[in-house]
Design an enzyme around this catalytic site. Structure first.
Site: not given
Ligand code: PRP
Ligand code: URA
Length: 219
Positions: A113, A117, A211, A214
């Site tokens: 993401r 945005t 997150d 993280d």
């Molecule tokens: C997080 C999570 C999903 C996404 C969900 O990933 O693991 O993939 O956000 O959000 P959405 O439904 O609004 O798309 P992120 O892009 O933060 O990457 P990460 O897996 O590296 O934490």
């Molecule tokens: N990704 C996460 O890890 N947590 C949230 O709440 C939304 C997106």
């Protein structure tokens, strides 16, 4: 879960609210939980999701003889499967599926993401060559806006996977994300451990757990 009529969505299975699951969810939601406990208790919930998800695979009758010489009228799985994780956070779910599905093939879709945005960006895809013949367990612990899951499902469909053969395993979801994904892909199945209330201004799930990536990977 606020403003969400689950009965309207037969595609969604929510894990049964048992005292055990409530304890596990409380631990991982707690901002004071340290990383090793976050991993341990998330893994336990993920294992429950995987076990639940396996019930969506087709089975056929199979009779066996037990050591007593008696016949047992049982069942066996039919159909090929694979898993596809949405990198990074979805990779946390690979261990649990490997533990129950020996030698399972695992594809990867790297989607991140945009931090400002919250829009998903697709960077990389690597899927089993014969994925169109398989049931696919799509792995991502968080379903927020539904943008990342929607991109991943689009990628799977472009690779020839039938929508009805996609089983999305997810730890924490919310009404907005569930509605968004199911509006575009009404034939998939979703298994989730919790449907939370809403998204905040940063498109994070509330109450949520912050997150996931993280906290799980410590990065
Ligand atoms: C997080 C999570 C999903 C996404 C969900 O990933 O693991 O993939 O956000 O959000 P959405 O439904 O609004 O798309 P992120 O892009 O933060 O990457 P990460 O897996 O590296 O934490
Ligand atoms: N990704 C996460 O890890 N947590 C949230 O709440 C939304 C997106």
């Amino acid at each position: 879960m606020k403003n969400f009529n689950l009965k309207k969505y037969p595609q969604i299975t929510v894990l049964e609210t048992t005292p055990q699951l409530e304890v596990l969810l409380t631990i991982i939601r707690d901002k004071k939980t340290r990383r090793n406990d976050f991993i341990f208790y998330s893994d336990r919930i993920i294992r429950l999701l995987v076990e639940k998800g396996l019930n969506f695979l087709p089975v056929r009758k199979k009779d066996v003889l037990t050591p007593t010489g008696a016949k047992y009228k049982g069942k066996k799985f039919v159909g090929k499967i694979c898993a596809v994780s949405i990198v990074r956070a979805g990779e946390s779910m690979e261990k649990a599926i490997r533990e129950v599905c020996k030698k399972i093939r695992i594809g990867k879709i790297l989607i991140q993401r945009n931090e400002k945005t919250a829009k998903p960006i697709l960077f990389y895809t690597k899927l089993p060559k014969d994925i169109s013949k398989r049931y696919v367990f799509l792995l991502d612990p968080m379903l927020a806006t539904g943008g990342s899951a929607s991109v991943a499902i689009r990628v799977l469909k472009e690779a020839g996977v039938k929508e009805k053969k996609i089983i999305f395993l997810n730890l924490v979801s919310c009404p907005q994300g569930l509605k968004n994904v199911l509006k575009k892909f009404p034939k998939i199945k979703i298994v989730t451990a919790a449907i939370d209330n809403y998204l905040n201004k940063k498109a994070f799930i509330v109450p949520g757990l912050g997150d996931f990536g993280d906290r799980y990977f410590g990065t």
